[in-house]
Design an enzyme around this catalytic site. Structure first.
Site, mmCIF file in Angstrom:
data_model
loop_
_atom_site.group_PDB
_atom_site.id
_atom_site.type_symbol
_atom_site.label_atom_id
_atom_site.label_comp_id
_atom_site.label_asym_id
_atom_site.label_seq_id
_atom_site.Cartn_x
_atom_site.Cartn_y
_atom_site.Cartn_z
ATOM 1 N N GLY A 185 -118.074 28.717 -60.614
ATOM 2 C CA GLY A 185 -116.963 29.612 -60.296
ATOM 3 C C GLY A 185 -116.931 30.866 -61.148
ATOM 4 O O GLY A 185 -115.914 31.563 -61.194
ATOM 5 N N THR A 187 -118.322 33.903 -60.890
ATOM 6 C CA THR A 187 -118.069 35.177 -60.213
ATOM 7 C C THR A 187 -116.632 35.258 -59.725
ATOM 8 O O THR A 187 -115.997 36.315 -59.814
ATOM 9 C CB THR A 187 -119.053 35.366 -59.042
ATOM 10 O OG1 THR A 187 -120.400 35.305 -59.539
ATOM 11 C CG2 THR A 187 -118.834 36.707 -58.368
ATOM 12 N N GLU A 210 -126.694 40.693 -59.296
ATOM 13 C CA GLU A 210 -127.294 39.676 -58.434
ATOM 14 C C GLU A 210 -126.721 39.720 -57.023
ATOM 15 O O GLU A 210 -127.440 39.672 -56.038
ATOM 16 C CB GLU A 210 -127.072 38.292 -59.033
ATOM 17 C CG GLU A 210 -127.695 37.162 -58.221
ATOM 18 C CD GLU A 210 -127.489 35.800 -58.861
ATOM 19 O OE1 GLU A 210 -128.449 35.021 -58.897
ATOM 20 O OE2 GLU A 210 -126.358 35.533 -59.314
ATOM 21 N N ARG A 219 -115.412 38.560 -51.181
ATOM 22 C CA ARG A 219 -114.706 37.654 -52.099
ATOM 23 C C ARG A 219 -113.372 38.247 -52.543
ATOM 24 O O ARG A 219 -112.386 37.520 -52.715
ATOM 25 C CB ARG A 219 -115.586 37.352 -53.309
ATOM 26 C CG ARG A 219 -116.773 36.439 -52.979
ATOM 27 C CD ARG A 219 -117.514 36.028 -54.231
ATOM 28 N NE ARG A 219 -118.628 35.121 -53.929
ATOM 29 C CZ ARG A 219 -118.946 34.050 -54.639
ATOM 30 N NH1 ARG A 219 -118.227 33.740 -55.707
ATOM 31 N NH2 ARG A 219 -119.964 33.296 -54.304
ATOM 32 N N ARG A 354 -127.668 30.132 -72.686
ATOM 33 C CA ARG A 354 -129.099 30.398 -72.551
ATOM 34 C C ARG A 354 -129.514 31.585 -73.407
ATOM 35 O O ARG A 354 -128.827 32.601 -73.449
ATOM 36 C CB ARG A 354 -129.455 30.674 -71.093
ATOM 37 C CG ARG A 354 -129.430 29.436 -70.220
ATOM 38 C CD ARG A 354 -129.904 29.755 -68.819
ATOM 39 N NE ARG A 354 -131.282 30.231 -68.803
ATOM 40 C CZ ARG A 354 -131.898 30.663 -67.701
ATOM 41 N NH1 ARG A 354 -131.251 30.688 -66.539
ATOM 42 N NH2 ARG A 354 -133.140 31.077 -67.744
#
Length: 418
Positions: A185, A187, A210, A219, A354
């Site tokens: 969730g 974005t 992206e 959205r 990451r």
């Protein structure tokens, strides 16, 4: 390289006049005498409300002293708005090198002591041109502090009461990292924050590296109108009559956010800075907040032999610098490593980011997202936890919200239904 940078700088200013009010470069930083004089003329013209362009420069009575119209055209051929920050750095570095050579020449002719030479060189190496505050000025601002109640430094609201209380909103100069596993969730959360900032009168600048602009727009409409996102594929066919009736009001509500979307893939931090500066110039009455989806898709300036941790570290440092440069919040999405999936409790920790590198150090606020339904799809649990693991200027803890994965709407846990 120095003279080329100066040509590029002046050409870029001619092409984009607004940059002159934002630059740290002064006339004395140029090596070329005619570049110094031309820059002074350009500054004078802009301060008088005139436009600096090819036509206006041809009217200068002393144009030939600057090389004539052919030289102005040559400067324009070097213009590069997206590399403006790098060009400034090159000019400053060249200036520093010249200053250091001058120091060594003077030291030799005047027989300076070694400590004086080292001190003078260090002063040049450490010199900055836009960060000076005398102690007198600093103390003047503090003089009445014991007798005046300090105003609460309210940031840009998040639209979530508990999160606002914990963070005081998104703060100027601060870098926020929002990290989660794919499809958690991320974005939708950042779109929620962007909408709320826009409705409060700020300028959300959204870099979607992206997802294309159309999907972001879909959205925005779906979460605002509480439409199932699947219906956005074919609104004519799939929206109900009542939803079609509400459509224009929803479109108007989304328009009120003034969100600016940039969706080119692989943008660098330099490009992000250039585009942000352009938006600030276009909307001078709105304070910006920058959203980036997401960190590891930003193109680094250096390759580092393919070392992703070093690349991510460079990017996070540069993003923190962007926040300070524009005196605004920068909110960046990041992915988590798969290590989170191997634990029984899958709520993320700092080490799960990451290529974390210096991200943990550079970020002022780090938030993780966790949904129980992500791991148990058959569950009817619609909660979304926003876990604040780092908050440089406040407490840490978990904010409980409710999330509708079909519309993208996010609400406080005690607010209505999603």
């Amino acid at each position: 390289m120095g003279m080329t940078a100066e040509k590029s700088f002046l050409g870029t200013i001619i092409k984009a006049n607004y940059l002159i009010s934002d630059t740290v470069i002064r006339a004395e930083h140029f090596e070329g005498t005619r570049h110094q004089e031309l820059f002074k003329v350009m500054v004078d013209m802009i301060q008088k409300g005139k436009t600096v362009d090819l036509i206006s420069l041809t009217t200068l009575v002393n144009l030939e002293s600057f090389g004539g119209i052919s030289y102005i055209n040559e400067l324009l051929s070097f213009a590069n708005e997206e590399k403006f920050e790098e060009i400034e750095d090159l000019i400053l570095e060249s200036w520093k090198e010249r200053e250091k050579r001058n120091i060594l020449v003077n030291a030799s002719s005047e027989d300076w002591e070694i400590n004086k030479v080292i001190g003078a060189l260090d002063k040049i190496n450490e010199s900055k041109v836009d960060d000076h505050t005398s102690i007198e000025d600093a103390l003047t601002k503090m003089y009445e502090a014991p007798w005046q109640e300090k105003a609460i430094n309210k940031g840009i609201p998040t639209g979530l009461k508990v999160l606002n209380a914990m963070t005081n909103g998104f703060q100027n100069d601060e870098l926020t990292i929002i990290a989660a596993r794919p499809s958690m969730g991320k974005t939708d959360v950042v779109i929620h924050f962007a909408k709320e900032a826009g409705w409060q009168g700020y300028l959300p600048i959204f870099f979607s590296l992206e997802m294309p602009e159309q999907r972001i727009t879909d959205r925005l409409i779906a979460s605002t109108g509480r439409f199932n996102r699947m219906k956005m594929r074919n609104p004519f066919k799939d929206l109900t009559d009542s939803q079609k009736t509400a459509w224009s009001a929803v479109i108007g509500r989304v328009s009120d956010t003034k969100i600016q979307i940039f969706d080119s893939p692989g943008q660098s931090v330099g490009e992000i800075r250039a585009k942000t500066r352009k938006m600030i110039q276009q909307f001078p009455n709105r304070k910006p907040i920058i959203f980036i989806d997401y960190l590891t898709l930003i193109r680094p300036d250096n390759f580092y032999g393919g070392n992703e941790t070093s690349q991510a570290s460079e990017i996070s440092r540069n993003l923190k610098a962007v926040a300070k440069h524009f005196h605004c919040p920068v909110v960046v999405l990041s992915q988590l490593s798969r290590s989170v999936e191997t634990r029984q409790d899958k709520r993320p920790m700092m080490s799960d980011i990451r290529q974390s590198g210096s991200i943990e150090q550079d970020a002022d606020l780090i938030m993780f997202l966790y949904r129980e339904k992500y791991y148990n799809p058959d569950s009817d649990d619609n909660s979304l936890e926003i876990i604040v693991r780092k908050n440089r200027n406040g407490p840490v803890g978990t904010v409980y919200t409710r999330y509708n994965e079909h519309t993208g709407e996010i609400l406080d846990a005690d607010q209505g239904t999603v």
